[in-house]
Design a protein around this motif. Sequence first.
Motif, PDB file in Angstrom:
ATOM      1  N   LEU A   4      40.376  21.914  45.636  1.00 53.58           N
ATOM      2  CA  LEU A   4      40.409  23.461  45.512  1.00 53.58           C
ATOM      3  C   LEU A   4      41.673  23.806  46.120  1.00 53.58           C
ATOM      4  O   LEU A   4      41.585  23.545  47.385  1.00 53.58           O
ATOM      5  CB  LEU A   4      39.243  24.057  45.990  1.00 53.58           C
ATOM      6  CG  LEU A   4      37.579  23.544  45.316  1.00 53.58           C
ATOM      7  CD1 LEU A   4      36.658  24.525  46.125  1.00 53.58           C
ATOM      8  CD2 LEU A   4      37.570  24.015  44.111  1.00 53.58           C
ATOM      9  N   GLU A   6      44.026  26.918  46.656  1.00 55.71           N
ATOM     10  CA  GLU A   6      44.352  28.371  46.955  1.00 55.71           C
ATOM     11  C   GLU A   6      45.658  28.767  46.694  1.00 55.71           C
ATOM     12  O   GLU A   6      46.307  28.039  47.346  1.00 55.71           O
ATOM     13  CB  GLU A   6      43.494  29.229  48.066  1.00 55.71           C
ATOM     14  CG  GLU A   6      41.830  29.256  48.148  1.00 55.71           C
ATOM     15  CD  GLU A   6      41.524  28.223  49.071  1.00 55.71           C
ATOM     16  OE1 GLU A   6      40.469  28.054  49.728  1.00 55.71           O
ATOM     17  OE2 GLU A   6      42.439  27.176  49.463  1.00 55.71           O
ATOM     18  N   CYS A  22      42.318  30.329  42.930  1.00 53.26           N
ATOM     19  CA  CYS A  22      41.705  28.923  43.247  1.00 53.26           C
ATOM     20  C   CYS A  22      41.718  28.076  42.043  1.00 53.26           C
ATOM     21  O   CYS A  22      40.864  28.468  41.430  1.00 53.26           O
ATOM     22  CB  CYS A  22      40.527  29.409  44.053  1.00 53.26           C
ATOM     23  SG  CYS A  22      39.672  27.656  44.478  1.00 53.26           S
ATOM     24  N   ALA A  24      40.912  24.584  40.387  1.00 51.67           N
ATOM     25  CA  ALA A  24      39.986  23.423  40.736  1.00 51.67           C
ATOM     26  C   ALA A  24      40.200  22.198  40.045  1.00 51.67           C
ATOM     27  O   ALA A  24      40.513  22.349  38.921  1.00 51.67           O
ATOM     28  CB  ALA A  24      38.493  23.807  40.696  1.00 51.67           C
ATOM     29  N   PHE A  29      33.969  22.598  36.671  1.00 52.60           N
ATOM     30  CA  PHE A  29      34.089  23.972  37.245  1.00 52.60           C
ATOM     31  C   PHE A  29      33.119  24.930  36.425  1.00 52.60           C
ATOM     32  O   PHE A  29      32.456  25.906  37.268  1.00 52.60           O
ATOM     33  CB  PHE A  29      35.678  24.275  37.090  1.00 52.60           C
ATOM     34  CG  PHE A  29      36.073  25.922  37.528  1.00 52.60           C
ATOM     35  CD1 PHE A  29      35.998  26.857  36.441  1.00 52.60           C
ATOM     36  CD2 PHE A  29      36.362  25.910  38.816  1.00 52.60           C
ATOM     37  CE1 PHE A  29      36.379  28.122  36.883  1.00 52.60           C
ATOM     38  CE2 PHE A  29      36.586  27.390  39.256  1.00 52.60           C
ATOM     39  CZ  PHE A  29      36.509  28.159  38.342  1.00 52.60           C
ATOM     40  N   MET A  34      31.109  30.116  41.842  1.00 55.39           N
ATOM     41  CA  MET A  34      32.219  30.025  42.778  1.00 55.39           C
ATOM     42  C   MET A  34      32.347  31.448  43.664  1.00 55.39           C
ATOM     43  O   MET A  34      31.821  32.412  43.044  1.00 55.39           O
ATOM     44  CB  MET A  34      33.404  29.974  41.892  1.00 55.39           C
ATOM     45  CG  MET A  34      33.532  28.811  40.920  1.00 55.39           C
ATOM     46  SD  MET A  34      33.859  27.345  41.905  1.00 55.39           S
ATOM     47  CE  MET A  34      35.580  27.713  42.712  1.00 55.39           C
ATOM     48  N   SER A  77      40.042  26.219  34.938  1.00 56.16           N
ATOM     49  CA  SER A  77      39.330  25.954  36.107  1.00 56.16           C
ATOM     50  C   SER A  77      39.781  26.692  37.284  1.00 56.16           C
ATOM     51  O   SER A  77      40.271  26.062  38.261  1.00 56.16           O
ATOM     52  CB  SER A  77      39.779  24.581  36.579  1.00 56.16           C
ATOM     53  OG  SER A  77      38.837  23.512  35.339  1.00 56.16           O
ATOM     54  N   THR A  78      40.008  28.102  37.190  1.00 52.55           N
ATOM     55  CA  THR A  78      40.609  28.658  38.160  1.00 52.55           C
ATOM     56  C   THR A  78      39.731  30.104  38.550  1.00 52.55           C
ATOM     57  O   THR A  78      39.246  30.703  37.418  1.00 52.55           O
ATOM     58  CB  THR A  78      42.123  29.157  37.766  1.00 52.55           C
ATOM     59  OG1 THR A  78      42.715  28.074  37.512  1.00 52.55           O
ATOM     60  CG2 THR A  78      42.734  30.172  38.671  1.00 52.55           C
ATOM     61  N   CYS A  96      38.145  29.644  49.007  1.00 53.46           N
ATOM     62  CA  CYS A  96      37.432  29.539  47.911  1.00 53.46           C
ATOM     63  C   CYS A  96      36.459  28.461  48.172  1.00 53.46           C
ATOM     64  O   CYS A  96      36.723  27.433  48.851  1.00 53.46           O
ATOM     65  CB  CYS A  96      38.177  29.413  46.543  1.00 53.46           C
ATOM     66  SG  CYS A  96      38.906  27.871  45.958  1.00 53.46           S
ATOM     67  N   ALA A  98      33.168  26.159  46.119  1.00 49.98           N
ATOM     68  CA  ALA A  98      32.391  25.788  44.852  1.00 49.98           C
ATOM     69  C   ALA A  98      30.827  25.615  45.183  1.00 49.98           C
ATOM     70  O   ALA A  98      30.705  25.050  46.198  1.00 49.98           O
ATOM     71  CB  ALA A  98      33.052  24.614  44.241  1.00 49.98           C
ATOM     72  N   TYR A 110      32.186  22.197  47.978  1.00 49.30           N
ATOM     73  CA  TYR A 110      33.452  22.019  48.054  1.00 49.30           C
ATOM     74  C   TYR A 110      34.188  23.313  48.588  1.00 49.30           C
ATOM     75  O   TYR A 110      34.069  24.467  48.147  1.00 49.30           O
ATOM     76  CB  TYR A 110      34.072  21.512  46.692  1.00 49.30           C
ATOM     77  CG  TYR A 110      33.332  20.213  46.356  1.00 49.30           C
ATOM     78  CD1 TYR A 110      32.368  20.378  45.135  1.00 49.30           C
ATOM     79  CD2 TYR A 110      33.418  19.202  46.902  1.00 49.30           C
ATOM     80  CE1 TYR A 110      31.877  19.393  44.781  1.00 49.30           C
ATOM     81  CE2 TYR A 110      32.578  18.059  46.055  1.00 49.30           C
ATOM     82  CZ  TYR A 110      31.925  18.240  45.119  1.00 49.30           C
ATOM     83  OH  TYR A 110      31.095  17.222  44.548  1.00 49.30           O
ATOM     84  N   GLY A 112      38.385  25.222  49.743  1.00 51.45           N
ATOM     85  CA  GLY A 112      39.664  24.939  49.464  1.00 51.45           C
ATOM     86  C   GLY A 112      40.361  24.977  51.128  1.00 51.45           C
ATOM     87  O   GLY A 112      39.526  24.998  51.964  1.00 51.45           O
TER      88      GLY A 112
END
Length: 121
Positions: A4, A6, A22, A24, A29, A34, A77-78, A96, A98, A110, A112
């Motif tokens: 991840l 950022e 962020c 991923a 995702f 998130m 995936s953002t 960020c 997950a 998970y 960042g």
Amino acid sequence: QVQLVESGGGLVQAGGSLRLSCTASGLTFGDLNMGWLRQAPGKEREGVSCISWNGVSTYYADSAKGRFTISRDNAKSTLYLQMNSLKPEDTAMYYCAAALNCRDYKGGAYWGQGTQVTVSS
């Protein structure tokens, strides 16, 4: 390998805006809630905003309501956090995460590395 990453933090004057992103990789995702959390020096980490896996449900801390908007693009995936009307008290490292529980910002399988947001008065 899950990552991840950022971006978008920086130094801004009070009243200004920033958009955090962020991105991923290495995970599904679109299946995961998130969220964004932040931690200021000497303070505990706190949840800022969270969004359900499909983007239907969003959650905000009281401090963020009316000023911040969370969104996501599952195709990219953002995760995003648009922050407007920034205040000096928003100064913190923003992370960020997950697979969060959006009710209490716990879980977070998970994370960042964080992006620094500094708001000057």
